[in-house]
Design an enzyme around this catalytic site. Sequence first.
Site, mmCIF file in Angstrom:
data_model
loop_
_atom_site.group_PDB
_atom_site.id
_atom_site.type_symbol
_atom_site.label_atom_id
_atom_site.label_comp_id
_atom_site.label_asym_id
_atom_site.label_seq_id
_atom_site.Cartn_x
_atom_site.Cartn_y
_atom_site.Cartn_z
ATOM 1 N N LYS A 53 4.054 4.207 25.831
ATOM 2 C CA LYS A 53 3.609 3.785 24.664
ATOM 3 C C LYS A 53 3.906 2.266 24.630
ATOM 4 C CE LYS A 53 4.400 7.997 22.425
ATOM 5 N NZ LYS A 53 5.577 8.786 21.661
ATOM 6 N N GLN A 97 11.272 8.050 19.293
ATOM 7 C CA GLN A 97 11.010 9.325 20.344
ATOM 8 C C GLN A 97 11.671 10.355 19.830
ATOM 9 O OE1 GLN A 97 8.329 8.922 22.335
ATOM 10 N NE2 GLN A 97 8.774 11.076 22.837
ATOM 11 N N ASP A 120 4.134 7.243 13.146
ATOM 12 C CA ASP A 120 4.100 8.214 13.810
ATOM 13 C C ASP A 120 3.591 9.299 12.581
ATOM 14 O OD1 ASP A 120 4.285 9.239 16.473
ATOM 15 O OD2 ASP A 120 6.535 9.458 16.239
#
Length: 299
Positions: A53, A97, A120
């Site tokens: 990412k 994460q 997200d």
Amino acid sequence: MSTVIDGKTVAAAVLDRVKTAARTLEESHGVKTGLAVVIVGNDPASHTYVSSKSRMAKECGFVSVQHTLPEETTQEDLAAIVDRLNADPAIHGILVQLPLPPHFEADPIIQSIRPDKDVDGLNVVNAGKLATGDLKGGLVSCTPAGAMVFVRQTHGADLSGLNAVVIGRSNLFGKPMAALLLAANATVTVAHSRTRDLPGVCRNADILVAAVGRPEMVKAVWVKPGATVIDVGINRIAAPERGEGKTRLVGDVAFAECKEVAATITPVPGGVGPMTIAMLMANTVIAAHRAAGVEAPSF
């Protein structure tokens, strides 16, 4: 024989548009898109994902910030970092994460991310906007957003008259995927482990999306001839044919047999997977445009 969707090629096209949008925003408004990724602990898979990412953010021309925190980091310390990133005008997207180490309560951390920076798409504000059909006001969870790119490429933006079945009702994928299909005018059924006659339900689907985490569960007899099959599963199974102790990745769909029935199908790996990071980058550049008061691109 079905058309096999090349997720890497589709993702590359999305990323090209992200790069153009980021460059144009910087040139026209002096705003450089910023993404911050936070990882806690030593999980090898998580570190691999985060590295991908962060690397992709740099390739897209973003400011890329990574906070790598030790396992013993406290809930309070992590919350403080999120608060600082929330307040930083140079950061447009924040990603923590998952999974976090066991001593954390993940949900309060995720819900503390400002909805306009929640790239997200997991904040309840963004989930609620999606559930009520507001696709322009929030940020959509990356994996279902990526799966919908495949659906639109195959069937167009209007799914009127098509039956869609989503196997899986998770907050991370199943529910947002169903909401996206519904917003596109499909007639949607959400199936799950307690659905009666699951194969029969699936055989009614013009668009069948599998996200249950059970290796090769969906068989050819479950698939309506000519259907579009989107496989979101990623499972590692034993592969003794490759040698002792070897494994391979498979989806939730028995790919070899289902591709003989479906008109369009995604493989695993190389299908939905590459789209997740691409849509994360897309969400970040959308957030940057909104923060600058500029009309955001569509992906």
